[in-house]
Write a protein that holds these residues in place. Sequence first.
Motif, PDB file in Angstrom:
ATOM      1  N   THR A  36       0.808  -1.028  -0.111  1.00 54.15           N
ATOM      2  CA  THR A  36       0.098   0.189   0.123  1.00 54.15           C
ATOM      3  C   THR A  36       0.831   1.295  -0.068  1.00 54.15           C
ATOM      4  O   THR A  36       1.986   1.484   0.868  1.00 54.15           O
ATOM      5  CB  THR A  36      -0.817   0.013   1.225  1.00 54.15           C
ATOM      6  OG1 THR A  36      -1.708  -1.039   1.305  1.00 54.15           O
ATOM      7  CG2 THR A  36      -1.791   1.471   1.260  1.00 54.15           C
ATOM      8  N   THR A  39      -1.489   6.538  -2.481  1.00 55.15           N
ATOM      9  CA  THR A  39      -2.326   6.909  -3.693  1.00 55.15           C
ATOM     10  C   THR A  39      -2.594   5.761  -4.474  1.00 55.15           C
ATOM     11  O   THR A  39      -3.392   5.575  -5.660  1.00 55.15           O
ATOM     12  CB  THR A  39      -1.446   7.639  -4.694  1.00 55.15           C
ATOM     13  OG1 THR A  39      -0.093   7.205  -4.917  1.00 55.15           O
ATOM     14  CG2 THR A  39      -1.155   9.136  -4.123  1.00 55.15           C
ATOM     15  N   TYR A  40      -2.235   4.666  -4.195  1.00 53.33           N
ATOM     16  CA  TYR A  40      -2.516   3.320  -4.934  1.00 53.33           C
ATOM     17  C   TYR A  40      -2.158   2.162  -4.045  1.00 53.33           C
ATOM     18  O   TYR A  40      -1.534   2.208  -2.815  1.00 53.33           O
ATOM     19  CB  TYR A  40      -1.731   3.261  -6.135  1.00 53.33           C
ATOM     20  CG  TYR A  40      -0.168   2.880  -5.965  1.00 53.33           C
ATOM     21  CD1 TYR A  40       0.188   1.583  -6.108  1.00 53.33           C
ATOM     22  CD2 TYR A  40       0.601   3.990  -6.026  1.00 53.33           C
ATOM     23  CE1 TYR A  40       1.801   1.560  -6.091  1.00 53.33           C
ATOM     24  CE2 TYR A  40       1.947   3.847  -5.920  1.00 53.33           C
ATOM     25  CZ  TYR A  40       2.455   2.617  -5.944  1.00 53.33           C
ATOM     26  OH  TYR A  40       3.844   2.442  -6.109  1.00 53.33           O
ATOM     27  N   LYS A  41      -2.813   1.007  -4.601  1.00 55.05           N
ATOM     28  CA  LYS A  41      -2.655  -0.374  -3.710  1.00 55.05           C
ATOM     29  C   LYS A  41      -2.091  -1.467  -4.844  1.00 55.05           C
ATOM     30  O   LYS A  41      -2.693  -1.570  -5.739  1.00 55.05           O
ATOM     31  CB  LYS A  41      -3.590  -0.842  -2.536  1.00 55.05           C
ATOM     32  CG  LYS A  41      -3.852  -2.085  -2.019  1.00 55.05           C
ATOM     33  CD  LYS A  41      -4.941  -2.501  -1.405  1.00 55.05           C
ATOM     34  CE  LYS A  41      -4.983  -1.429  -0.275  1.00 55.05           C
ATOM     35  NZ  LYS A  41      -6.126  -1.795   0.839  1.00 55.05           N
ATOM     36  N   PHE A  60      -3.708  -3.685  -9.425  1.00 55.27           N
ATOM     37  CA  PHE A  60      -3.261  -2.560  -9.094  1.00 55.27           C
ATOM     38  C   PHE A  60      -4.737  -1.649  -8.937  1.00 55.27           C
ATOM     39  O   PHE A  60      -5.471  -1.414  -9.749  1.00 55.27           O
ATOM     40  CB  PHE A  60      -2.495  -2.003 -10.271  1.00 55.27           C
ATOM     41  CG  PHE A  60      -2.016  -0.656 -10.194  1.00 55.27           C
ATOM     42  CD1 PHE A  60      -0.710  -0.614  -9.410  1.00 55.27           C
ATOM     43  CD2 PHE A  60      -2.670   0.558 -10.295  1.00 55.27           C
ATOM     44  CE1 PHE A  60       0.050   0.734  -9.171  1.00 55.27           C
ATOM     45  CE2 PHE A  60      -1.841   1.834 -10.542  1.00 55.27           C
ATOM     46  CZ  PHE A  60      -0.809   1.865  -9.626  1.00 55.27           C
ATOM     47  N   TYR A  61      -4.709  -1.071  -7.822  1.00 58.40           N
ATOM     48  CA  TYR A  61      -6.078  -0.199  -7.350  1.00 58.40           C
ATOM     49  C   TYR A  61      -5.552   1.232  -7.063  1.00 58.40           C
ATOM     50  O   TYR A  61      -4.743   1.546  -6.272  1.00 58.40           O
ATOM     51  CB  TYR A  61      -6.660  -0.864  -6.043  1.00 58.40           C
ATOM     52  CG  TYR A  61      -7.054  -2.285  -6.331  1.00 58.40           C
ATOM     53  CD1 TYR A  61      -8.296  -2.666  -6.854  1.00 58.40           C
ATOM     54  CD2 TYR A  61      -6.354  -3.362  -5.904  1.00 58.40           C
ATOM     55  CE1 TYR A  61      -8.805  -3.744  -6.946  1.00 58.40           C
ATOM     56  CE2 TYR A  61      -6.720  -4.656  -6.110  1.00 58.40           C
ATOM     57  CZ  TYR A  61      -7.836  -4.904  -6.720  1.00 58.40           C
ATOM     58  OH  TYR A  61      -8.461  -6.221  -6.889  1.00 58.40           O
ATOM     59  N   LEU A  62      -6.371   2.258  -7.842  1.00 57.19           N
ATOM     60  CA  LEU A  62      -6.199   3.504  -7.596  1.00 57.19           C
ATOM     61  C   LEU A  62      -7.296   3.991  -6.725  1.00 57.19           C
ATOM     62  O   LEU A  62      -8.156   3.409  -6.166  1.00 57.19           O
ATOM     63  CB  LEU A  62      -6.114   4.397  -8.957  1.00 57.19           C
ATOM     64  CG  LEU A  62      -4.846   3.898  -9.917  1.00 57.19           C
ATOM     65  CD1 LEU A  62      -5.279   4.664 -11.323  1.00 57.19           C
ATOM     66  CD2 LEU A  62      -3.588   4.391  -9.240  1.00 57.19           C
ATOM     67  N   ASN A  66      -8.159   2.078  -3.328  1.00 64.35           N
ATOM     68  CA  ASN A  66      -6.922   1.491  -2.537  1.00 64.35           C
ATOM     69  C   ASN A  66      -7.047   1.688  -1.095  1.00 64.35           C
ATOM     70  O   ASN A  66      -6.290   1.327  -0.358  1.00 64.35           O
ATOM     71  CB  ASN A  66      -5.581   2.406  -3.090  1.00 64.35           C
ATOM     72  CG  ASN A  66      -5.935   4.147  -2.620  1.00 64.35           C
ATOM     73  OD1 ASN A  66      -6.980   4.557  -3.004  1.00 64.35           O
ATOM     74  ND2 ASN A  66      -5.133   4.575  -2.060  1.00 64.35           N
TER      75      ASN A  66
END
Length: 359
Positions: A36, A39-41, A60-62, A66
């Motif tokens: 983590t 800004t993203y995860k 990839f999560y924004l 995230n």
Amino acid sequence: MKKTRIAIIIVAILLLILLIPIPSGTADDGGSREFTALTYKIIKWNHIVDADETYTDTDFYLLPDNFKSMSELWYDKTLDLGTGQSTDTNSSTAETDHTHQPAKEEQTVSDPFVGYCGNTQTTIYFEDNKSYTFMSGNSVTVTDILLNLDYDTKKLCKCLPEYKVDTEFGLGYGINLTEGYARYDKGQAELTQEQIDKLKEIILWAKNEAGLGFASGKYPNYSFSLTWGTYGISSYDSKTGTLIKTKDATNPKDYTTNLKLTEQQYSAIWKLIKSLDIDSYPDKYNPHKNGVSIPYMTLILSVKSDDIDKTVTVEETILSYDANNKKGQKFLDVCKGIEEILTETSEWKSLPEYEFLYD
């Protein structure tokens, strides 16, 4: 120069905080890992789907996803799989090669947990990232059912849960009312019909409380039946699940099966019924007003809910779904819409071709 260097150092530190991911957890789902940044995860999935399959991938999560937990993101992923969106797996987690039946007896652990009070909290998660949290009697009932089930790792199947539930005693329970099971950690347990009915009642109540139920066009607790076709040879009753393709056959049982509608199908049919204002129609009705045909068509639509108890019968009307008046056309459109949902099911398509055809 000194101020410039300090500014550069501050910017560099901020960028590190914002952009460099750090390990932030490992799930007990088989070993999925989470990294983590602000800004993203990044999640490296290693999620055990059932006894024979483990889902592996990297996502990839924004913002804002995230900030979701791994259990929430996995739940979103199972919804994507369930609606046919593209997600690569070692094999399709949505396909089923088996059937479920309600348990004859409650599958509880040998030493059930008791002693929690009415202040225990439960959260049910719905579609579109909606959820509802509640306490008191309904929370105790849901907790009591889910907490004390005997989850068996050998019973895990590839059917996807319809709902995610968190309780104070466990996070990430999966419930499938259509197939009648609950899932937790790496195990699964079949529900009795009484447990299915109770959970369905509470989930529908929670949907209404969350603004996803009756008032928003979703469905309340209702049942319906429809008879349709040439001479009314086809029918379906949601109470019993009995689906009949034709009663005009040498062996009518060959054209009869059981159909359990999904939540989505129930919701779609309710939207059709709600659009009709069925109470405004007489008990005996002819959408074509006049005229006959041979063969003729019979339509019988019955609906029962908390505030509706109505049957509209259309006998020996013209065999056509085109009426010459607006109100009649609306009734025909709703019946046809329900018919199309029913005849698009795999259960209907698995029945034999018609034995007799009509001129």
